[in-house]
Write an enzyme that holds these catalytic residues in place. Sequence first.
Site, PDB file in Angstrom:
ATOM      1  CB  VAL A  12      -0.960  -0.002   1.215  1.00 16.03           C
ATOM      2  CG1 VAL A  12      -1.786   1.270   1.251  1.00 16.03           C
ATOM      3  CG2 VAL A  12      -1.864  -1.226   1.182  1.00 16.03           C
ATOM      4  CB  ALA A  31      -4.310  18.702  -2.323  1.00 18.70           C
ATOM      5  CB  VAL A  41       9.500   3.942   9.003  1.00 19.43           C
ATOM      6  CG1 VAL A  41      10.175   3.011  10.002  1.00 19.43           C
ATOM      7  CG2 VAL A  41       9.678   5.381   9.423  1.00 19.43           C
ATOM      8  CB  VAL A 125     -14.224   0.575   6.804  1.00 15.37           C
ATOM      9  CG1 VAL A 125     -15.500  -0.235   6.612  1.00 15.37           C
ATOM     10  CG2 VAL A 125     -13.918   0.758   8.278  1.00 15.37           C
ATOM     11  N   GLY A 180      -3.842 -13.844  -2.447  1.00 14.57           N
ATOM     12  CA  GLY A 180      -3.451 -12.675  -1.648  1.00 14.57           C
ATOM     13  C   GLY A 180      -4.618 -11.936  -1.020  1.00 14.57           C
ATOM     14  CD  GLU A 183      -6.275  -9.122   6.987  1.00 22.24           C
ATOM     15  OE1 GLU A 183      -5.375  -8.589   7.651  1.00 22.24           O
ATOM     16  OE2 GLU A 183      -6.820  -8.547   6.026  1.00 22.24           O
ATOM     17  CG  ASP A 194     -10.729  -8.057   7.992  1.00 20.92           C
ATOM     18  OD1 ASP A 194      -9.733  -7.336   8.117  1.00 20.92           O
ATOM     19  OD2 ASP A 194     -11.548  -7.930   7.058  1.00 20.92           O
ATOM     20  CE  LYS A 198     -11.783  -4.756   6.621  1.00 21.94           C
ATOM     21  NZ  LYS A 198     -11.785  -5.826   5.614  1.00 21.94           N
ATOM     22  N   GLY A 295      -6.207  -4.380  -1.702  1.00 19.37           N
ATOM     23  CA  GLY A 295      -5.279  -4.233  -2.825  1.00 19.37           C
ATOM     24  C   GLY A 295      -4.504  -2.935  -2.686  1.00 19.37           C
TER      25      GLY A 295
HETATM   26  N1  HSE Z   1      -8.469  -9.705   4.336  1.00 20.43           N
HETATM   27  C1  HSE Z   1      -9.245  -8.566   4.055  1.00 20.43           C
HETATM   28  C2  HSE Z   1     -10.400  -9.002   3.160  1.00 20.43           C
HETATM   29  C3  HSE Z   1      -8.402  -7.523   3.389  1.00 20.43           C
HETATM   30  O1  HSE Z   1     -10.424 -10.148   2.739  1.00 20.43           O
HETATM   31  O2  HSE Z   1     -11.289  -8.214   2.911  1.00 20.43           O
HETATM   32  C4  HSE Z   1      -8.968  -6.139   3.439  1.00 20.43           C
HETATM   33  O3  HSE Z   1      -9.152  -5.667   4.728  1.00 20.43           O
END
Ligand code: HSE
Length: 429
Positions: A12, A31, A41, A125, A180, A183, A194, A198, A295
Amino acid sequence: MLNIGIIGVGTVGQSVCQILEDNKDIITARAGVELNVVSGVVNNLSKERDVSIKLTNNVDDILNDDSIDIVVELMGGVEQPYDIVKKALEKGKAVVTANKALLAYHRYELQEIAGDTAFEYEAAVAGGIPIINALRDGLTANHIESIRGIINGTCNYMLDKMINENVEYDVILKEAQELGYAEADPTFDVGGFDAAHKLLILASIAYGIDAKPEDILIEGIENIASEDIAYAKEFNYSLKLLGIAKKKGNKVELRVHSVLIPNTQMIAKIDGVMNGVSVVGDKVGETLYYGAGAGGDVTASAVIANIVDIARRGKGSPMLGYTRALEDGLTLASKDDIETKYYLRIKVQDKSGVLSQVAKILGDKNISIETMLQKPLNDTHANLLLSTHTCNEKDIKEAMNAIESLDFVDGNIAMIRIEIGRASCRERV
Ligand code: HSE
């Protein structure tokens, strides 16, 4: 010019840098000021990264750099980012984070520390969907009656494949990990945590409800059996993992669990890895938001929206000023007080008197049966499939225990809540 420091330059973070370069013209115009990423970092300085910014492995290089106006936290975790975000806010730096777990536990403390300093988290979210913006700004004139969100793409992808392509749970979980979507620890996805993180964030903005994951009902998709999937298909239901917030009187139900939801509902049509959130406001009726929930570019799109917002307004937070419930007396409903419809699958010996005893237990709890079907399994056993009218969670759980203890019942009852939704104000006129 506004200077930015990024903590955690992974997928990201790299997308944030890239989009700020690719779309510099419109972003600067919107902006009203140039946005400049000064440094990032990372843990491992020797790892190859596709960015041209200065990298460091010392977070103090950003926290102690007085020229940095905005800290973007993209590192993940809870306690370590909490300390970093806290320090950044205490130094008067605006913070943008995509970290849903951090917010699920510490959003109110961090908001308190932030005060008038901007603290924003659109990306936490539903990834690229501007749902926080919609709740904070677009729907601000409304009492929010309900939020129902498909806010975990992994579960939605898995359930979609299980119901539409008959793929086994383990096979599809592995595929979701390889793609991918999941989590690092997939139990966060399939266990509903998860989605719960949210949901709690949305509930703070919509209702000013300060709840932690431990306070709400969270169930995942691990125990869905093929018989229940077959039932869903036969009776034109979709199977979804929903994060649900519903206001009933002065109580708000917050819950995450799988649901059977009629195929005719808009939210039932959100398939694959996509996210979707339905919000019902008392004046606007139902609104629906759809898009990608994860993503690099998707999440970075929301992170940059917050940065631009800060550049324009200088301060702001989705919860700015709320130190209590938004509506007088509004509190979290207890897990026992949830009210909904239920689907039950009860494996029984197929003999006389069985149905009447099951029906009596339900009747004694004031639970009314809406539909009932018996599916023979073999010469001796059958599945009783039934759905209830709206009833109380505590009552159904007690009834299930009582039914399970009957000697002609085999094993545990399968239960899935049925989400019938609620007519929007337009439909109710
Ligand atoms: N693992 C999360 C999902 C990723 O499947 O929605 C996004 O928060």
